[in-house]
Scaffold this active site. Structure first.
Site, mmCIF file in Angstrom:
data_model
loop_
_atom_site.group_PDB
_atom_site.id
_atom_site.type_symbol
_atom_site.label_atom_id
_atom_site.label_comp_id
_atom_site.label_asym_id
_atom_site.label_seq_id
_atom_site.Cartn_x
_atom_site.Cartn_y
_atom_site.Cartn_z
ATOM 1 N N HIS A 1 42.228 34.668 42.542
ATOM 2 C CA HIS A 1 43.448 35.488 42.668
ATOM 3 C C HIS A 1 43.181 36.955 42.961
ATOM 4 O O HIS A 1 44.111 37.729 43.146
ATOM 5 C CB HIS A 1 44.354 35.313 41.450
ATOM 6 C CG HIS A 1 43.922 36.009 40.192
ATOM 7 N ND1 HIS A 1 44.530 37.159 39.753
ATOM 8 C CD2 HIS A 1 42.974 35.717 39.282
ATOM 9 C CE1 HIS A 1 43.976 37.535 38.600
ATOM 10 N NE2 HIS A 1 43.024 36.677 38.299
ATOM 11 N N CYS B 1 44.519 44.210 32.208
ATOM 12 C CA CYS B 1 44.134 43.429 31.033
ATOM 13 C C CYS B 1 44.338 44.220 29.752
ATOM 14 O O CYS B 1 44.315 43.667 28.673
ATOM 15 C CB CYS B 1 42.675 43.022 31.153
ATOM 16 S SG CYS B 1 42.282 42.381 32.768
ATOM 17 N N GLY C 1 37.991 33.662 36.678
ATOM 18 C CA GLY C 1 36.844 34.544 36.549
ATOM 19 C C GLY C 1 36.351 34.632 35.113
ATOM 20 O O GLY C 1 35.148 34.649 34.848
HETATM 21 C C1 LIG Z 1 40.168 39.970 36.944
HETATM 22 C C2 LIG Z 1 38.765 40.108 36.466
HETATM 23 C C3 LIG Z 1 38.184 39.134 35.636
HETATM 24 C C4 LIG Z 1 38.948 37.972 35.098
HETATM 25 O O1 LIG Z 1 39.291 37.053 36.095
HETATM 26 P P1 LIG Z 1 40.467 36.000 35.764
HETATM 27 O O2 LIG Z 1 40.439 35.055 36.897
HETATM 28 O O3 LIG Z 1 41.722 36.820 35.708
HETATM 29 O O4 LIG Z 1 40.131 35.383 34.467
HETATM 30 C C5 LIG Z 1 36.868 39.286 35.263
HETATM 31 N N1 LIG Z 1 36.151 40.344 35.680
HETATM 32 C C6 LIG Z 1 36.662 41.299 36.470
HETATM 33 C C7 LIG Z 1 35.803 42.432 36.914
HETATM 34 C C8 LIG Z 1 37.987 41.219 36.885
HETATM 35 O O5 LIG Z 1 38.501 42.171 37.657
#
Ligand SMILES: *Cc1c(COP(=O)(O)O)cnc(C)c1O
Length: 378
Positions: A201, A325, A71
């Site tokens: 994920h 995070c 993401g």
């Molecule tokens: C988890 C998340 C991301 C990051 O996604 P990853 O695949 O972990 O890099 C970005 N934006 C939001 C809103 C998320 O919840």
């Protein structure tokens, strides 16, 4: 001890059906999708099948879907890629103060490179103000990036209205839909969404695979150089097995949206109403209606957040402080700060996010443990 997992906003376990679908691509189907012989063509076909599955879910064209590694990469590619390719049209971007760091930090980087960014405020429930958005638009504005649903407090932003404002002003609209995609059926045509980020994920596919939808006709520049994979938008040999997993997971979710949504909402509403009755000194953060079905976010007057998580962990309970995070970041959550939660309370905040593996008895266990920890801690 039995693990009880209430952190589906951080990540989800991979579904059995998804693992099964991926396995051949770790084994016999190991071809490189860029090659010409049948082994390579099989891999290419598998990727394109996944592309179709994602496109069907979003109501986009198949060729509008690009696979990425996560993401975060999708957010980077959408925002930087678009800004670089369109800088002759203007240098102003509008986003919000409660975005994921993948969006916020991308915007910070662009500011250092000469772009201007407006970070919209949100109200006490986490909603942007549409008038403030409209007022922020000027002749240099090229992009609006507002998240679909917030990862900490679950608030769902007014996508349809934002899409209309963007369209009316001829500005491209990107949304980070990483939290939303597993929970809400999204139609990018109906909502006038031009670019959308998602990540496997968060909806029962593995970590390390994501996708970006980019409406046909919108130019984005590559941010990672090398081969010409993904229609020359994203260099690097494709993560075939995980792309197959993402496609399968999104297809499964697509067929279950209503049922899944109802299940999570029932668990969440039960949790919140019981928590209000049984726990002393709590504050529920975020809107109670326009909210992700599985999300609850609670601040506590009577316990330090870190201690609460530690004691829940002692009882086999996985949940998050604010967002996963930020657990290594001692600053109070930027989202809670933006909705006006004072720093002390923001630090003492628990995010519970339910998923398909949770049952009512798990929620009762969580409530019992919380009651024991909170109400004896005064
Ligand atoms: C988890 C998340 C991301 C990051 O996604 P990853 O695949 O972990 O890099 C970005 N934006 C939001 C809103 C998320 O919840």
């Amino acid at each position: 001890m039995k693990i009880r997992y209430f952190d589906h906003a951080a990540t989800t376990p991979v579904r059995e059906e998804v693992i099964k679908e991926m396995l051949p691509y770790f084994g016999v189907e190991y071809g490189n999708p860029s090659t010409m012989y049948s082994l390579g063509r099989n891999a290419k076909r598998a990727i394109n099948n996944s592309r179709k599955q994602v496109a069907r879910t979003l109501n986009s064209k198949t060729r509008e879907i690009y696979f990425t590694s996560c993401g975060s990469e999708s957010d980077n590619l959408a925002i930087k890629g678009f800004a670089y390719a369109n800088k002759d049209k203007g240098n102003h971007i509008i986003t919000s103060k409660i975005e994921h760091h993948a969006v916020l930090d991308t915007c910070k980087t662009l500011e250092r490179q000469g772009f201007r960014v407006t970070y919209l405020n949100v109200d006490k429930n986490g909603f942007i103000n549409l008038q403030e958005l409209a007022n922020a638009i000027n002749e240099d504005t090229i992009l609006i990036s507002i998240m679909f649903a917030n990862n900490e407090i679950g608030t769902i932003e007014p996508m349809e209205e934002i899409g209309l404002i963007a369209k009316k002003n001829n500005i491209v609209f990107h949304t980070d839909a990483v939290q939303a995609i597993g929970n809400i059926k999204i139609n990018v045509q109906k909502l006038n969404i031009d670019m959308l980020s998602l990540s496997g994920h968060k909806f029962y596919a593995p970590k390390g695979v994501g996708a970006l939808y980019v409406r046909e006709g919108i130019e984005i520049e590559k941010i990672q150089d090398g081969g010409e994979q993904e229609d020359n938008k994203r260099a690097g040999t494709e993560n075939v097995a995980e792309i197959v997993g993402l496609g399968k997971a999104i297809e499964l979710i697509y067929n279950e949206y209503d049922e899944y949504n109802k299940k999570l909402k029932t668990l969440r509403d039960y949790f919140i109403s019981e928590a209000k009755k049984r726990l002393d000194g709590i504050r529920i953060n975020g809107d109670l209606e326009k909210r992700l079905p599985g999300n609850a976010n609670i601040s506590f007057e009577n316990i330090i957040g870190g201690e609460l998580l530690f004691r829940l962990d002692e009882n086999g309970i996985c949940a998050s402080a604010g967002s996963a995070c930020s657990t290594s970041n001692p600053m109070p959550s930027h989202v809670l700060t933006a909705i006006g939660v004072e720093a002390r309370l923001a630090e003492n905040t628990l995010r519970v996010s339910f998923g398909m593996d949770n049952k009512k008895e798990d929620v009762d266990y969580l409530l019992d443990k919380l009651e024991g920890i909170i109400n004896t801690n005064m």
